[in-house]
Design a protein around this motif. Structure first.
Motif, short mmCIF file in Angstrom:
data_model
loop_
_atom_site.label_atom_id
_atom_site.label_comp_id
_atom_site.label_asym_id
_atom_site.label_seq_id
_atom_site.Cartn_x
_atom_site.Cartn_y
_atom_site.Cartn_z
N GLU A 129 1.21 4.46 1.76
CA GLU A 129 0.73 4.97 3.05
C GLU A 129 0.58 6.49 3.07
O GLU A 129 -0.39 7.00 3.61
N ASN A 130 1.55 7.20 2.51
CA ASN A 130 1.49 8.66 2.52
C ASN A 130 2.56 9.22 1.59
O ASN A 130 3.43 8.49 1.12
N THR A 180 0.84 -1.20 0.00
CA THR A 180 0.00 0.00 0.00
C THR A 180 0.87 1.24 0.00
O THR A 180 1.99 1.23 0.51
N ARG A 193 5.37 -6.52 9.05
CA ARG A 193 5.23 -5.45 8.07
C ARG A 193 6.61 -4.87 7.74
O ARG A 193 7.48 -4.78 8.61
N SER A 203 8.33 -1.45 5.68
CA SER A 203 8.04 -0.16 5.04
C SER A 203 9.20 0.23 4.13
O SER A 203 10.33 -0.23 4.30
N ARG A 258 7.58 9.25 -0.81
CA ARG A 258 6.49 8.31 -0.68
C ARG A 258 6.87 7.24 0.34
O ARG A 258 8.03 6.81 0.40
N PHE A 318 5.72 3.43 1.44
CA PHE A 318 4.97 2.23 1.11
C PHE A 318 5.11 1.24 2.26
O PHE A 318 6.08 1.27 3.00
N GLU A 319 4.15 0.33 2.35
CA GLU A 319 4.21 -0.72 3.36
C GLU A 319 3.64 -1.99 2.76
O GLU A 319 2.74 -1.94 1.92
N ARG A 320 4.16 -3.12 3.21
CA ARG A 320 3.62 -4.40 2.78
C ARG A 320 3.92 -5.45 3.83
O ARG A 320 4.77 -5.28 4.70
#
Length: 111
Positions: free
Chosen positions: A33-34, A31, A60, A62, A48, A50-52
């Motif tokens: 995230e921000n 995703t 998780r 990042s 950017r 991201f996380e998964r």
């Protein structure tokens, strides 16, 4: 922690869009995230996060992606964090390294 940096060539907005779409579409759990943007004339900066989910570590992971651009010259810095189940030191960095390989794959055509 894994890190990947590269000099890229191309349109800043196109590269950013490819990164956003490629990372999210490259993993079922990834995703965006921000993010943050800064423009000053021809100089541009985009950050950017991201996380998964990492199957290897069951946690998780990042990834912070920073793009700096001036015209067709773009600098990329991607740094991952998380993904280890250890309390005091990292035992397993497979998830972080796997996430970094995604950004390498997504940006290969701009190098």
């Amino acid at each position: 922690m894994a890190k990947f940096e590269a000099q890229l060539n191309g349109d800043f907005q196109t590269i950013l869009r490819e990164i956003e779409q490629g990372i999210v579409q490259g993993s079922a759990s990834a995703t965006l995230e921000n993010g943050s943007n800064f423009d000053n004339g021809s100089f541009r900066c985009a950050v950017r996060v991201f996380e998964r989910h990492s199957m290897a570590s069951k946690s998780r992971v990042s990834m912070n992606v920073t793009l700096l651009g001036d015209g067709q010259r773009v600098f990329l810095s991607a740094i991952t964090a998380g993904g280890s189940a250890a309390i005091f030191f990292k035992i397993n960095t497979i998830g972080e390294e796997s996430f970094i390989r995604e950004i390498e794959r997504v940006t290969a055509r701009f190098r």
